[in-house]
Design a protein around this motif. Structure first.
Motif, PDB file in Angstrom:
ATOM      1  N   LYS A 120      -6.243  31.078 -12.587  1.00  0.00           N
ATOM      2  CA  LYS A 120      -5.284  31.740 -11.773  1.00  0.00           C
ATOM      3  C   LYS A 120      -5.993  32.141 -10.610  1.00  0.00           C
ATOM      4  CE  LYS A 120      -2.257  33.757 -15.561  1.00  0.00           C
ATOM      5  NZ  LYS A 120      -2.068  34.977 -16.237  1.00  0.00           N
ATOM      6  N   GLY A 121      -7.514  32.411 -10.518  1.00  0.00           N
ATOM      7  CA  GLY A 121      -7.996  33.023  -9.285  1.00  0.00           C
ATOM      8  C   GLY A 121      -8.085  34.718  -9.251  1.00  0.00           C
ATOM      9  N   ILE A 122      -8.327  34.999  -7.910  1.00  0.00           N
ATOM     10  CA  ILE A 122      -8.020  36.277  -7.411  1.00  0.00           C
ATOM     11  C   ILE A 122      -6.748  36.832  -7.498  1.00  0.00           C
ATOM     12  CG2 ILE A 122      -8.950  38.062  -5.706  1.00  0.00           C
ATOM     13  CD1 ILE A 122     -11.133  36.415  -7.186  1.00  0.00           C
ATOM     14  N   GLU A 123      -6.536  37.918  -8.454  1.00  0.00           N
ATOM     15  CA  GLU A 123      -5.216  38.588  -8.403  1.00  0.00           C
ATOM     16  C   GLU A 123      -5.187  39.765  -7.836  1.00  0.00           C
ATOM     17  OE1 GLU A 123      -3.081  37.036 -12.301  1.00  0.00           O
ATOM     18  OE2 GLU A 123      -5.284  36.996 -12.751  1.00  0.00           O
ATOM     19  N   GLU A 124      -3.856  40.334  -7.606  1.00  0.00           N
ATOM     20  CA  GLU A 124      -3.783  41.491  -6.844  1.00  0.00           C
ATOM     21  C   GLU A 124      -4.458  42.887  -7.470  1.00  0.00           C
ATOM     22  OE1 GLU A 124      -2.672  43.286  -3.697  1.00  0.00           O
ATOM     23  OE2 GLU A 124      -2.133  41.261  -4.049  1.00  0.00           O
ATOM     24  N   GLN A 125      -4.781  43.209  -8.636  1.00  0.00           N
ATOM     25  CA  GLN A 125      -5.383  44.226  -9.311  1.00  0.00           C
ATOM     26  C   GLN A 125      -7.060  43.945  -8.802  1.00  0.00           C
ATOM     27  OE1 GLN A 125      -4.425  47.211  -9.880  1.00  0.00           O
ATOM     28  NE2 GLN A 125      -5.996  48.022 -11.490  1.00  0.00           N
ATOM     29  N   THR A 126      -7.385  42.906  -8.952  1.00  0.00           N
ATOM     30  CA  THR A 126      -8.855  42.522  -8.847  1.00  0.00           C
ATOM     31  C   THR A 126      -9.148  42.874  -7.151  1.00  0.00           C
ATOM     32  OG1 THR A 126      -8.604  40.506 -10.298  1.00  0.00           O
ATOM     33  CG2 THR A 126     -10.514  40.409  -9.030  1.00  0.00           C
ATOM     34  N   LYS A 127      -8.334  42.869  -6.250  1.00  0.00           N
ATOM     35  CA  LYS A 127      -8.573  43.022  -4.845  1.00  0.00           C
ATOM     36  C   LYS A 127      -8.611  44.450  -4.786  1.00  0.00           C
ATOM     37  CE  LYS A 127      -5.315  39.484  -3.300  1.00  0.00           C
ATOM     38  NZ  LYS A 127      -4.206  39.251  -2.591  1.00  0.00           N
ATOM     39  N   LEU A 129      -9.482  46.843  -7.226  1.00  0.00           N
ATOM     40  CA  LEU A 129     -10.748  47.321  -7.854  1.00  0.00           C
ATOM     41  C   LEU A 129     -11.887  46.943  -6.936  1.00  0.00           C
ATOM     42  CD1 LEU A 129      -9.676  46.919 -11.661  1.00  0.00           C
ATOM     43  CD2 LEU A 129      -9.772  48.839 -10.308  1.00  0.00           C
ATOM     44  N   PHE A 130     -11.828  45.878  -6.426  1.00  0.00           N
ATOM     45  CA  PHE A 130     -13.114  45.287  -5.922  1.00  0.00           C
ATOM     46  C   PHE A 130     -13.317  45.953  -4.641  1.00  0.00           C
ATOM     47  CE2 PHE A 130     -14.895  42.481  -2.294  1.00  0.00           C
ATOM     48  CZ  PHE A 130     -15.962  42.029  -2.963  1.00  0.00           C
ATOM     49  N   LYS A 131     -12.300  46.536  -3.843  1.00  0.00           N
ATOM     50  CA  LYS A 131     -12.383  47.369  -2.498  1.00  0.00           C
ATOM     51  C   LYS A 131     -13.125  48.718  -2.965  1.00  0.00           C
ATOM     52  CE  LYS A 131      -8.480  45.574   0.182  1.00  0.00           C
ATOM     53  NZ  LYS A 131      -7.107  46.059   0.523  1.00  0.00           N
ATOM     54  N   VAL A 132     -12.988  49.114  -4.242  1.00  0.00           N
ATOM     55  CA  VAL A 132     -13.664  50.336  -4.720  1.00  0.00           C
ATOM     56  C   VAL A 132     -15.112  50.194  -4.693  1.00  0.00           C
ATOM     57  CG1 VAL A 132     -13.754  52.124  -6.373  1.00  0.00           C
ATOM     58  CG2 VAL A 132     -11.540  51.060  -5.600  1.00  0.00           C
ATOM     59  N   CYS A 133     -15.389  49.043  -5.462  1.00  0.00           N
ATOM     60  CA  CYS A 133     -16.792  48.614  -5.597  1.00  0.00           C
ATOM     61  C   CYS A 133     -17.557  48.413  -4.054  1.00  0.00           C
ATOM     62  CB  CYS A 133     -16.989  47.315  -6.406  1.00  0.00           C
ATOM     63  SG  CYS A 133     -16.198  47.634  -7.937  1.00  0.00           S
ATOM     64  N   ARG A 134     -16.757  47.668  -3.201  1.00  0.00           N
ATOM     65  CA  ARG A 134     -17.316  47.635  -1.984  1.00  0.00           C
ATOM     66  C   ARG A 134     -17.439  49.052  -1.138  1.00  0.00           C
ATOM     67  NH1 ARG A 134     -17.495  42.639   0.466  1.00  0.00           N
ATOM     68  NH2 ARG A 134     -18.681  43.532   2.062  1.00  0.00           N
ATOM     69  N   MET A 135     -16.544  49.576  -1.333  1.00  0.00           N
ATOM     70  CA  MET A 135     -16.639  51.198  -0.846  1.00  0.00           C
ATOM     71  C   MET A 135     -18.000  51.609  -1.303  1.00  0.00           C
ATOM     72  SD  MET A 135     -13.874  54.177  -1.036  1.00  0.00           S
ATOM     73  CE  MET A 135     -14.239  54.636  -2.818  1.00  0.00           C
ATOM     74  N   ARG A 136     -18.296  51.790  -2.579  1.00  0.00           N
ATOM     75  CA  ARG A 136     -19.617  52.282  -2.873  1.00  0.00           C
ATOM     76  C   ARG A 136     -20.763  51.455  -2.897  1.00  0.00           C
ATOM     77  NH1 ARG A 136     -20.304  53.914  -8.577  1.00  0.00           N
ATOM     78  NH2 ARG A 136     -21.937  55.139  -7.351  1.00  0.00           N
ATOM     79  N   GLU A 160     -11.761  30.870  -2.371  1.00  0.00           N
ATOM     80  CA  GLU A 160     -10.901  31.974  -2.505  1.00  0.00           C
ATOM     81  C   GLU A 160     -11.710  33.354  -2.756  1.00  0.00           C
ATOM     82  OE1 GLU A 160      -6.817  32.685  -4.585  1.00  0.00           O
ATOM     83  OE2 GLU A 160      -8.576  32.619  -5.761  1.00  0.00           O
ATOM     84  N   LEU A 161     -12.497  33.489  -3.491  1.00  0.00           N
ATOM     85  CA  LEU A 161     -13.430  34.668  -3.810  1.00  0.00           C
ATOM     86  C   LEU A 161     -14.061  35.062  -2.218  1.00  0.00           C
ATOM     87  CD1 LEU A 161     -14.946  36.532  -5.825  1.00  0.00           C
ATOM     88  CD2 LEU A 161     -16.541  35.043  -5.925  1.00  0.00           C
ATOM     89  N   GLU A 162     -14.435  34.203  -1.776  1.00  0.00           N
ATOM     90  CA  GLU A 162     -15.307  34.598  -0.314  1.00  0.00           C
ATOM     91  C   GLU A 162     -13.980  35.153   0.699  1.00  0.00           C
ATOM     92  OE1 GLU A 162     -19.551  32.441  -0.243  1.00  0.00           O
ATOM     93  OE2 GLU A 162     -17.960  31.278   0.601  1.00  0.00           O
ATOM     94  N   GLU A 163     -13.083  34.189   0.918  1.00  0.00           N
ATOM     95  CA  GLU A 163     -12.162  34.648   1.913  1.00  0.00           C
ATOM     96  C   GLU A 163     -11.355  35.774   1.470  1.00  0.00           C
ATOM     97  OE1 GLU A 163      -9.613  31.191   2.275  1.00  0.00           O
ATOM     98  OE2 GLU A 163     -11.353  29.792   2.933  1.00  0.00           O
ATOM     99  N   VAL A 164     -10.833  35.939   0.378  1.00  0.00           N
ATOM    100  CA  VAL A 164      -9.791  37.031  -0.046  1.00  0.00           C
ATOM    101  C   VAL A 164     -10.639  38.286  -0.047  1.00  0.00           C
ATOM    102  CG1 VAL A 164      -8.536  37.924  -1.888  1.00  0.00           C
ATOM    103  CG2 VAL A 164      -8.246  35.719  -1.130  1.00  0.00           C
ATOM    104  N   LEU A 165     -11.906  38.317  -0.674  1.00  0.00           N
ATOM    105  CA  LEU A 165     -12.750  39.439  -1.052  1.00  0.00           C
ATOM    106  C   LEU A 165     -13.665  39.916  -0.059  1.00  0.00           C
ATOM    107  CD1 LEU A 165     -12.869  39.238  -4.830  1.00  0.00           C
ATOM    108  CD2 LEU A 165     -11.183  40.592  -3.635  1.00  0.00           C
ATOM    109  N   GLU A 166     -13.938  38.821   0.957  1.00  0.00           N
ATOM    110  CA  GLU A 166     -14.847  39.020   2.036  1.00  0.00           C
ATOM    111  C   GLU A 166     -16.262  39.256   1.560  1.00  0.00           C
ATOM    112  OE1 GLU A 166     -12.917  41.629   4.671  1.00  0.00           O
ATOM    113  OE2 GLU A 166     -11.638  40.299   5.471  1.00  0.00           O
ATOM    114  N   ILE A 167     -16.765  38.698   0.694  1.00  0.00           N
ATOM    115  CA  ILE A 167     -18.056  38.558   0.175  1.00  0.00           C
ATOM    116  C   ILE A 167     -18.780  37.151   0.001  1.00  0.00           C
ATOM    117  CG2 ILE A 167     -17.318  38.719  -2.377  1.00  0.00           C
ATOM    118  CD1 ILE A 167     -19.643  40.637  -2.837  1.00  0.00           C
TER     119      ILE A 167
END
Length: 530
Positions: A120-127, A129-136, A160-167
């Motif tokens: 399925k790749g990167i799904e909505e909830q992952t995005k 939660l990921f933002k919180v990790c990036r924030m910290r 997709e990981l790199e584009e959607v999550l910008e990491i």
């Protein structure tokens, strides 16, 4: 603390690895948690949340409703030792309705493992939660799960990981096939092939070592496999065009190491764990409200409460406050100060966790998560400390509810258990409580509908109180300065209520109603907790 004790404290702190596992629902988060516990010797068998016919359930899902529905709705804490490291895993709810619990948990860890369904790749909830990790700014490790099933192309997943999550991403290994064609994992980082089914070709060994050029040495049946040759091409492409491996970038949360594997079949999980432990950080400094920094190896004990859970043991109807130790050493009977009230207390009853199993703890250090038996002293976000100088760690994130219901006891003769249940679940952060401004009717708020279902289930089963809930629907909550409040401002479109701290707020029917209010009362300032 003398020099020997301080040296011992530093040695113990360096062993700690405390991380959360995050994912979208059904990505396999609880299953991988179990496999890690298996390697640590913490459990003897891995059950799965789906195996309802056998009666085996995920060892980290202890709440009855979790077992019934096959989902995690609370954060579980598990501790075990592996390769001279003391590991604290926090398994978080995957369901978005419980993201508030997950967000608070992410404040208590030093790293995060992100589990992604490779189909399925990167799904909505992952995005989210990921933002919180990036924030910290905490290190993030990615496990692409379920490669034993036919899924998406690995290159697509990395892109997709790199584009959607910008990491930036660095593949630590690469699948040789998927589903029924899966042969193994081409381990880029360790320069070896991890074999899916060891057989006579490699004398039953799990790994095939590679040359410096990344190829199998000598004759081997794999050399005739098109999958092996395709992987060699992919690996060469990654080395030439991909990101450089950087320990510093991982530590800053700018580069995520990516591991492929299958949690259900336990393939690639041990390699992931052992590699993760090489790069996961030991406990880090914590910032305080007055901009001071608390080091894990400071002599004085300190920590903060990030979660409260009632009735983990239905036999004893207990209440546990989860504490992240930030500095010093915890010893049973230690005298501390509750920062919020300046109240002195002795911590004589504490526990360590293995999901639903617990054992008394007499000694713990920075990075560890311990449970304190609570009789109502603690609130989420509380700081406790043992030194003379006051410590107040930064506030944990709060979220404004979006759904609201009126709630009352079905049986008016059970008001006592009704009020006790609501108050305890509010203190846990399971729901948020409001009261209508004049009539004091109970209104509860939640981020998602499932929270109401869990609330209703727990009220009935843990507090013997059936409830009647009447939906008020989706509302926009905005607080108002009591000095600016005129009680006549309330209407059916902007319901006036009080929060649990008696602060006034309006529950607006929609954005139009909120704009209309702002136009009518331009001097009144409305604030959100977000």
């Amino acid at each position: 603390m003398n020099d020997t004790q301080l040296k011992d404290l530093k040695k113990e702190v360096k062993k700690r690895r405390t991380f959360a596992i995050i994912s979208h629902p059904d990505a396999g988060k609880t299953t991988i948690t179990e496999q890690l516990l298996l390697f640590g010797g913490a459990i003897r068998q891995a059950g799965t949340v789906k195996a309802k016919k056998t009666g085996k359930f995920a060892k980290s899902d202890w709440m009855e409703i979790e077992k019934q529905r096959g989902i995690s709705v609370t954060s579980s804490v598990m501790q075990f030792d592996y390769q001279d490291k003391r590991i604290n895993i926090l398994d978080t709810p995957g369901h978005e309705d419980f993201s508030e619990d997950t967000y608070r948990t992410l404040m208590a860890v030093d790293a995060a493992v992100m589990v992604v369904d490779s189909g399925k790749g990167i799904e909505e909830q992952t995005k989210k939660l990921f933002k919180v990790c990036r924030m910290r700014g905490i290190p993030i490790f990615t496990f692409m799960n379920k490669i034993d099933r036919d899924g998406r192309e690995p290159l697509d997943l990395i892109e997709e990981l790199e584009e959607v999550l910008e990491i930036d991403a660095y593949p630590m290994n690469w699948p040789m096939g998927s589903g029924k064609t899966l042969l193994g994992l081409y381990d880029v980082f360790h320069n070896r092939i991890e074999v899916l089914r060891p057989d006579s070709h490699n004398h039953g060994e799990r790994f095939i070592s590679l040359t410096d050029e990344g190829e199998i040495e000598g004759d081997h049946p794999y050399q005739n496999e098109s999958l092996y040759n395709q992987v060699l091409e992919d690996a060469l492409l990654l080395k030439e065009a991909g990101n450089e491996f950087s320990r510093e970038a991982i530590a800053k949360g700018e580069l995520t190491p990516v591991f492929f594997g299958s949690a259900l079949t336990n393939f690639g999980v041990q390699t992931f764990l052992e590699t993760f432990l090489q790069f996961a950080p030991e406990p880090t400094d914590q910032d305080t409200e007055d901009e001071k920094v608390v080091s894990p190896t400071d002599e004085d004990f300190s920590g903060f409460i990030f979660k409260i859970q009632a009735n983990m043991d239905p036999k004893h109807r207990d209440r546990i406050a989860f504490l992240r130790i930030c500095s010093g050493r915890f010893e049973r009977g230690i005298d501390v100060t509750l920062s919020r009230e300046g109240k002195k207390m002795r911590l004589s009853n504490s526990t360590q966790f293995m999901a639903e199993n617990r054992e008394s703890v007499s000694d713990a250090v920075a990075g560890d998560i311990i449970g304190l038996y609570d009789t109502g002293n603690f609130q989420i976000g509380d700081t406790i400390y043992s030194g003379k100088d006051k410590i107040e760690f930064k506030d944990l994130p709060q979220f404004t509810p979006e759904l609201f219901v009126r709630v009352e006891a079905k049986n008016v003769m059970k008001q006592k258990s009704f009020h006790k249940g609501i108050n305890q679940l509010v203190q846990e952060g399971a729901i948020q409580l409001y009261k209508s401004y004049h009539t004091e009717d109970y209104i509860i708020g939640a981020v998602g509908q499932l929270q109401f279902e869990v609330f209703e289930h727990r009220m009935k089963n843990e507090y013997n109180s059936e409830v009647v809930m009447t939906s008020i629907g989706s509302r926009i909550a905005r607080w108002i300065d009591p000095k600016q409040l005129d009680e006549n401002m309330g209407s059916s479109r902007n319901m006036l209520v009080r929060d649990r701290f008696d602060q006034p707020l309006f529950l607006f029917e929609n954005t139009f109603a909120m704009r209309w209010f702002s136009d009518k009362y331009p001097d009144v300032e409305l604030t959100s907790l977000l």
